[in-house]
Enzyme design. Structure first.
Site, PDB file in Angstrom:
ATOM      1  N   ASP A  31       0.868  -1.176   0.000  1.00 17.90           N
ATOM      2  CA  ASP A  31       0.000   0.000   0.000  1.00 17.90           C
ATOM      3  C   ASP A  31       0.899   1.219   0.000  1.00 17.90           C
ATOM      4  O   ASP A  31       1.974   1.198   0.598  1.00 17.90           O
ATOM      5  CB  ASP A  31      -0.915   0.008   1.231  1.00 17.90           C
ATOM      6  CG  ASP A  31      -2.120   0.905   1.021  1.00 17.90           C
ATOM      7  OD1 ASP A  31      -3.240   0.385   0.859  1.00 17.90           O
ATOM      8  OD2 ASP A  31      -1.953   2.153   0.999  1.00 17.90           O
ATOM      9  N   LYS A 200     -20.441  -8.615 -11.423  1.00 18.48           N
ATOM     10  CA  LYS A 200     -20.389  -7.901 -10.141  1.00 18.48           C
ATOM     11  C   LYS A 200     -21.481  -6.826 -10.059  1.00 18.48           C
ATOM     12  O   LYS A 200     -22.229  -6.737  -9.089  1.00 18.48           O
ATOM     13  CB  LYS A 200     -18.995  -7.293  -9.966  1.00 18.48           C
ATOM     14  CG  LYS A 200     -18.863  -6.319  -8.826  1.00 18.48           C
ATOM     15  CD  LYS A 200     -19.019  -6.987  -7.474  1.00 18.48           C
ATOM     16  CE  LYS A 200     -19.210  -5.962  -6.387  1.00 18.48           C
ATOM     17  NZ  LYS A 200     -18.371  -6.108  -5.261  1.00 18.48           N
ATOM     18  N   ASN A 204     -25.034  -6.783  -7.589  1.00 14.90           N
ATOM     19  CA  ASN A 204     -25.375  -5.743  -6.618  1.00 14.90           C
ATOM     20  C   ASN A 204     -26.627  -4.973  -7.043  1.00 14.90           C
ATOM     21  O   ASN A 204     -27.457  -4.621  -6.209  1.00 14.90           O
ATOM     22  CB  ASN A 204     -24.186  -4.805  -6.398  1.00 14.90           C
ATOM     23  CG  ASN A 204     -23.228  -5.377  -5.365  1.00 14.90           C
ATOM     24  OD1 ASN A 204     -23.502  -6.421  -4.769  1.00 14.90           O
ATOM     25  ND2 ASN A 204     -22.106  -4.725  -5.153  1.00 14.90           N
ATOM     26  N   PHE A 245     -32.925 -11.196   1.125  1.00 17.50           N
ATOM     27  CA  PHE A 245     -33.005  -9.813   0.646  1.00 17.50           C
ATOM     28  C   PHE A 245     -34.440  -9.368   0.357  1.00 17.50           C
ATOM     29  O   PHE A 245     -34.706  -8.648  -0.592  1.00 17.50           O
ATOM     30  CB  PHE A 245     -32.083  -9.594  -0.562  1.00 17.50           C
ATOM     31  CG  PHE A 245     -30.700  -9.244  -0.113  1.00 17.50           C
ATOM     32  CD1 PHE A 245     -29.899 -10.204   0.492  1.00 17.50           C
ATOM     33  CD2 PHE A 245     -30.212  -7.948  -0.225  1.00 17.50           C
ATOM     34  CE1 PHE A 245     -28.648  -9.890   0.980  1.00 17.50           C
ATOM     35  CE2 PHE A 245     -28.959  -7.612   0.253  1.00 17.50           C
ATOM     36  CZ  PHE A 245     -28.175  -8.592   0.861  1.00 17.50           C
ATOM     37  N   LEU A 246     -35.354  -9.829   1.201  1.00 20.89           N
ATOM     38  CA  LEU A 246     -36.744  -9.380   1.097  1.00 20.89           C
ATOM     39  C   LEU A 246     -37.173  -8.766   2.429  1.00 20.89           C
ATOM     40  O   LEU A 246     -38.327  -8.833   2.821  1.00 20.89           O
ATOM     41  CB  LEU A 246     -37.658 -10.556   0.728  1.00 20.89           C
ATOM     42  CG  LEU A 246     -37.537 -11.063  -0.710  1.00 20.89           C
ATOM     43  CD1 LEU A 246     -38.425 -12.279  -0.924  1.00 20.89           C
ATOM     44  CD2 LEU A 246     -37.903  -9.960  -1.715  1.00 20.89           C
ATOM     45  N   CYS A 256     -21.321  -0.179  -1.105  1.00 20.34           N
ATOM     46  CA  CYS A 256     -21.408  -0.894  -2.384  1.00 20.34           C
ATOM     47  C   CYS A 256     -22.703  -0.670  -3.152  1.00 20.34           C
ATOM     48  O   CYS A 256     -22.669  -0.254  -4.311  1.00 20.34           O
ATOM     49  CB  CYS A 256     -21.206  -2.383  -2.159  1.00 20.34           C
ATOM     50  SG  CYS A 256     -19.524  -2.756  -1.713  1.00 20.34           S
ATOM     51  N   LYS A 259     -23.287   2.886  -4.626  1.00 18.57           N
ATOM     52  CA  LYS A 259     -22.222   3.191  -5.589  1.00 18.57           C
ATOM     53  C   LYS A 259     -22.381   2.345  -6.861  1.00 18.57           C
ATOM     54  O   LYS A 259     -22.294   2.854  -7.974  1.00 18.57           O
ATOM     55  CB  LYS A 259     -20.873   2.919  -4.911  1.00 18.57           C
ATOM     56  CG  LYS A 259     -19.684   2.761  -5.817  1.00 18.57           C
ATOM     57  CD  LYS A 259     -18.399   2.605  -5.010  1.00 18.57           C
ATOM     58  CE  LYS A 259     -18.081   1.179  -4.627  1.00 18.57           C
ATOM     59  NZ  LYS A 259     -17.532   0.331  -5.655  1.00 18.57           N
ATOM     60  N   LYS A 317     -25.700  -0.823   8.601  1.00 18.67           N
ATOM     61  CA  LYS A 317     -26.265  -2.108   9.014  1.00 18.67           C
ATOM     62  C   LYS A 317     -25.606  -2.471  10.337  1.00 18.67           C
ATOM     63  O   LYS A 317     -24.625  -1.817  10.734  1.00 18.67           O
ATOM     64  CB  LYS A 317     -26.042  -3.175   7.936  1.00 18.67           C
ATOM     65  CG  LYS A 317     -24.590  -3.594   7.716  1.00 18.67           C
ATOM     66  CD  LYS A 317     -24.540  -4.753   6.720  1.00 18.67           C
ATOM     67  CE  LYS A 317     -23.158  -5.354   6.654  1.00 18.67           C
ATOM     68  NZ  LYS A 317     -23.062  -6.476   5.738  1.00 18.67           N
ATOM     69  N   ARG A 324     -21.236   4.936   5.673  1.00 21.96           N
ATOM     70  CA  ARG A 324     -21.343   5.410   4.294  1.00 21.96           C
ATOM     71  C   ARG A 324     -22.746   5.155   3.739  1.00 21.96           C
ATOM     72  O   ARG A 324     -23.249   4.042   3.806  1.00 21.96           O
ATOM     73  CB  ARG A 324     -20.277   4.739   3.420  1.00 21.96           C
ATOM     74  CG  ARG A 324     -18.905   5.380   3.609  1.00 21.96           C
ATOM     75  CD  ARG A 324     -17.846   4.676   2.829  1.00 21.96           C
ATOM     76  NE  ARG A 324     -17.522   3.386   3.407  1.00 21.96           N
ATOM     77  CZ  ARG A 324     -16.623   2.550   2.895  1.00 21.96           C
ATOM     78  NH1 ARG A 324     -15.978   2.877   1.786  1.00 21.96           N
ATOM     79  NH2 ARG A 324     -16.361   1.400   3.469  1.00 21.96           N
TER      80      ARG A 324
END
Ligand code: UDX
Length: 431
Positions: A31, A200, A204, A245-246, A256, A259, A317, A324
């Site tokens: 990095d 990807k 999403n 996801f309901l 994510c 974006k 969450k 964010r």
């Protein structure tokens, strides 16, 4: 085992470092941020992710940290690029860190495979390959290997992935990259670079669509007397739909979904296609956060000025300090604009929230937030809120009104205690 390089010691990079070392590979993590590398060398971890620090510590003899790009690129035959690609004001992904990573490749790099894990617009792989060829890096091969990690369960998601997707225009290279995952019992999908990049975004965007869809169903449930939690259960029993996801609520957030949905909309638009569905997904999500204001006004009257509102949970969450695109930001700002006194509490996200919303009152516990409150909004379903002694809390509130933004509380129990309970599209309501 192979020697790998990971460029970018952020969230995705460090999870990749830990898990690839766990699989037995030697990993050089690079990095450009010297303070981050210094911290990692000293045994620290710059982000919070359950199990990450332990996994890095356990595999420390196979991991090396460096700030030297030339050394890093020379060390590994496979180079994972895990730099971030934040959204620009236009909604397009900012690829400057990808290009910076390419700039850092030394001229005499030898043969290796550049594997991009960062989420990049469809077509980026082709652009990068053209650029590499132009710079004379003829020995570098290219692969796209998107990640599907959720915050809070990232290591588990890596080691028990639903699938490993590898895109390369040379099937032999895709096969070599897939081999790096040996030891993980997950199906592997080998494909071309553009399709891997698209998978990807499509995932999403589809998950975000599922959430906005159930949120709209919830809103119609509210108007018609149906109960979205039962509706979702009934829908989920259909194998073609599935139960995940309901969960209706006050909208999705995080680094994510917002974006990537917006980037896919731009990718489509930039190539001449108007992706209508995604506009609705985004708009529903924006409005969903604001519907709470209408609910509060129905219970407290149109004047929220001077009303004390408790916000339980500020992170996007539970089990993360990440704020964010959190629904709490819009909600708290709207309430402050209405003149309400907003008292917020979160187990982990207080510090980061304080810097962007100093006008909110930050209190040290849920109990303190509820004291004297005219209403309370459950914004994030942290377990400590579900386990709270609500009967005791009721005694300290000015009015016993609970807006459950995640349909996570025990509605029947709260109503029994004398609360006014208002969920998102649920039937148990009012007195
Ligand atoms: C997500 C994807 O799940 C992951 O595959 C991708 O790589 C990164 O983005 P993450 O952002 O960690 O992961 O969060 P996730 O657990 O998916 O939740 C995202 C948001 O959706 C949260 O704000 C959550 O509250 C909301 N959500 C999720 C709902 O409102 N309803 C649901 O049913 C599920």
């Amino acid at each position: 085992m192979t020697r790998l390089t990971v460029v970018g010691a952020g969230y995705v990079g460090l999870v990749t470092v830990a898990c690839m070392a766990e699989l037995g590979h030697d990993v050089v993590a690079m990095d450009i941020d010297a303070s981050k590398i210094g911290l990692l060398r000293d045994g620290g971890v710059p982000i919070y992710e359950p199990g990450l620090a332990e996994s890095i510590a356990a595999n420390r003899e196979r991991i090396e940290f460096t700030t030297d790009p030339a050394y890093a690129y020379k060390s590994g035959n496979f180079v994972f690029v895990c730099v971030d690609t934040p959204p620009m004001p236009s909604g397009d992904a900012d690829l400057s860190r990808i290009w910076q990573a390419i700039d850092n490749i030394p001229a005499d790099e030898g043969t290796h495979v550049l594997i991009v894990k960062s989420t990049v617009p469809v077509g980026t792989g082709a652009l990068v390959r053209a650029e590499l060829a132009q710079r004379g890096h003829r020995h570098i091969r290219y692969a796209s290997n998107p990640e599907f990690l959720r915050e809070g369960t990232a290591l588990e998601d890596f080691m028990h992935a639903d699938r490993v997707v590898v895109g390369a225009d040379d099937p032999g290279i895709a096969e070599q990259v897939a081999q790096l995952y040996q030891g993980i019992e997950s199906p592997v999908l080998l494909t071309d670079v553009a399709s891997a990049e698209m998978i990807k975004y499509a995932c999403n965007a589809f998950l975000a669509t599922k959430i906005s869809f159930i949120n709209e169903i919830a809103n119609v449930c509210e108007a018609t007397g149906a109960d979205v939690t039962v509706v979702a259960r009934g829908m989920g029993m259909d194998k073609r739909i599935g139960p995940h996801f309901l969960q209706a609520g006050i909208g999705y957030g995080g680094s994510c979904f917002p974006k990537d949905v917006s980037a896919l909309k731009q990718i489509a638009g930039n190539s001449g296609y108007h992706f209508q569905l995604l506009n609705a997904v985004i708009e529903v999500n924006e409005l969903q956060k604001r519907r709470v204001i209408g609910k509060l006004k129905r219970h407290l009257g149109d004047q929220l000025r001077g009303k004390r509102i408790a916000l339980l949970g500020l992170s996007f969450k539970p089990n993360t300090d990440d704020i964010r695109q959190a629904s709490s930001i819009i909600l708290a700002s709207r309430l402050l604009a209405e003149g309400a006194e907003v008292r917020g509490y979160d187990p982990l996200a207080m510090e980061s929230m304080r810097t962007i919303l100093p006008a909110m009152t930050y209190v040290p516990s849920a109990t303190a937030a509820l004291e004297g409150a005219d209403a309370c909004v459950l914004v994030t379903e942290w377990s400590e809120f579900l386990e709270l002694d609500w009967a005791l809390a009721k005694e300290s509130m000015a009015r016993p009104i609970v807006i459950d933004g995640r349909n996570a509380l025990d509605a029947a129990a709260l109503v029994d205690m004398g609360f006014v309970y208002d969920g998102v599209g649920t039937r148990v309501k009012l007195e």
